[in-house]
Scaffold this active site. Structure first.
Site, short mmCIF file in Angstrom:
data_model
loop_
_atom_site.label_atom_id
_atom_site.label_comp_id
_atom_site.label_asym_id
_atom_site.label_seq_id
_atom_site.Cartn_x
_atom_site.Cartn_y
_atom_site.Cartn_z
N CYS B 76 22.95 44.03 48.28
CA CYS B 76 22.73 42.71 47.69
C CYS B 76 23.29 41.60 48.60
CB CYS B 76 23.29 42.64 46.27
SG CYS B 76 22.68 41.21 45.36
N HIS B 174 20.50 46.88 43.64
CA HIS B 174 21.78 47.53 43.42
C HIS B 174 21.58 49.02 43.14
CE1 HIS B 174 24.48 44.04 43.25
NE2 HIS B 174 23.42 43.39 42.81
N GLU B 176 23.76 51.22 42.87
CA GLU B 176 24.83 51.67 41.96
C GLU B 176 24.53 51.33 40.51
OE1 GLU B 176 24.88 48.97 43.76
OE2 GLU B 176 26.08 47.39 42.83
#
Lengths: 251, 194
Positions: B76, B174, B176
């Site tokens: 990001c 993202h 994650e």
């Protein structure tokens, strides 16, 4: 293509998930971590945790819960309830919250919106609006729907955008708990006025209500609680239904 | 050991949690020696570009990060900082990728917030991933498309969803926070990317 988001909300009281009807009459809905994990498996796009009894002494319980949630789940989640300062946000973000949601504190002190946005970026900040249609106007309410303000909903939404809010979570108190569908008119007005993502909330009782809100307004997310908790609408079935109606969702 | 770059941008913890869930040990550090010695480096980020660059400069990480020889994954804002320049705060960035970061035109809702699929993907980072799969994006600024682009996605316009040059990898989304697809992509970085 960017997908419409289905967002289960978990109301938290003393570390447990609870559900009120029309902001009162609370019943227990289970362990928030277990529920969150179930939602991730079922295909929820984001989660919202709302601490409905947030007080200073209970803040630590919430931070502990956020730490646990962040360890267990791998989709974005928002935490709200009683946040009134940048310090509150620091604690929650450091614990692993992706976004925070503020409501009463933003009405009382609009500069808090800018302060949080500058420190963490607008994408981190959801401003929740509880709105109620009375006397021919959609009024902003605070304090969990107990206190009517002088603010009109659409102009408050514009102000939130100007101050740096990243997203608006719009709950219609007239619809909340009724299962009669989202309040389409105010959702449409707000989502067409601001160039921010708007999450519609309050009133979802059937898959068709999500279809309506995505077809008739510019809301990019739909939020509900009890219908997901008690599996009245399984998330996977809801998404399959929306996809079959040409509404773009993550499967 | 996986090193996660410590700086003032948010949500470093989420990246560490994701790495832990995949069974890897990690440290969050801004110590150059530890970063250099790590098997892989992750450069995450949520926040504002000029503020983040100021922090990196104060610690001389702006000179150090581009020199890393171990595999680096920017995420990001981390990805955007690895490019040459960002319109956000008119910021000169690290210049690993020769992409420029621009603001989305306001013809639709900005930021792009939510799950979006790819229009193209290539390389080891996307092994076992298909273009129909959705990953989670939150951003108001985007990287244009050039020879570093290894994944594209579409919102308002076509933009770089992922970049690669030599040992530097980066994703606008993202991983994650992208459920099982995100796990696959992180795992690919940890296992396959050199």
């Amino acid at each position: 293509m960017l997908k419409k988001r289905i967002i289960p909300c978990l109301d938290i009281q003393d570390g447990r998930t609870v559900k009120g009807v029309n902001f009162v009459a609370i019943r227990d809905a289970g362990d928030p971590i277990e529920l969150a994990q179930r939602y991730v498996k079922e295909g929820a796009d984001e989660l919202v945790f709302l601490d409905i009894t947030a007080t200073v002494e209970k803040r630590k319980t919430l931070v502990a819960l956020v730490t646990k949630v962040a360890k267990e789940i791998n989709i974005p989640f928002t935490v709200g309830g009683g946040i009134s300062s940048v310090e509150d946000v620091v604690a929650l973000v450091n614990a692993g919250a992706d976004k925070v949601s503020i409501n009463s504190a933003a009405v009382k002190n609009p500069e808090l919106i800018s302060a949080i946005a500058q420190r963490f970026g607008s994408q981190c900040l959801v401003v929740a609006i509880d709105t109620k249609f009375e006397d021919d106007e959609w009024w902003v309410y605070t304090h969990g729907g107990r206190k009517r303000t002088e603010l009109k909903t659409v102009s408050w939404a514009k102000e939130i955008e100007r101050l740096g809010g990243g997203e608006i979570l719009l709950t219609s108190m007239n619809s909340d708990g009724t299962k009669d569908g989202f309040s389409l008119d105010i959702t449409k007005q707000v989502s067409e006025t601001v160039n921010l993502p708007v999450i519609a909330s309050g009133g979802a009782g059937d898959s068709v209500h999500f279809k309506e809100v995505f077809e008739q307004t510019k809301a990019t997310g739909g939020l509900a609680a009890s219908i997901f908790h008690f599996n009245e609408i399984p998330i996977a079935e809801l998404k399959a239904y929306l996809a079959s109606n040409n509404i773009s969702v993550r499967e | 050991m996986i090193a996660i770059v410590k700086y003032n941008a948010g949500n470093v913890r989420s990246v560490q949690n994701a790495i832990t869930r995949l069974g890897y040990e990690s440290i969050i550090t801004d110590n150059p020696e530890l970063l250099q010695a790590a098997d892989k480096v992750i450069f995450p980020g949520v926040g504002e570009a000029s503020t983040a660059m100021r922090y990196l400069k104060e610690r001389k990480l702006d000179l150090f990060i581009p020199q890393l020889k171990n595999p680096v994954l920017g995420i990001c804002l981390g990805m955007q900082l690895l490019c040459t320049h960002s319109e956000e705060g008119d910021t000169t960035c690290l210049g690993v990728f020769n992409n420029r970061i621009k603001r989305f035109p306001a013809t639709d809702i900005v930021p792009q917030m939510g799950w979006n699929n790819f229009t193209s993907i290539k390389g080891d980072l996307f092994k076992d991933v298909t273009i129909e799969e959705d990953v989670y994006f939150v951003h108001s600024f985007y990287a244009d498309i050039n020879e570093n682009t290894i994944a594209q996605s579409e919102y308002i316009l076509n933009f770089s969803a992922a970049l690669q040059k030599d040992n530097f990898y980066a994703t606008q989304f993202h991983p994650e926070k992208s459920a099982s697809v995100g796990n696959t992509i992180l795992k690919n970085f940890l296992e396959l990317c050199e």
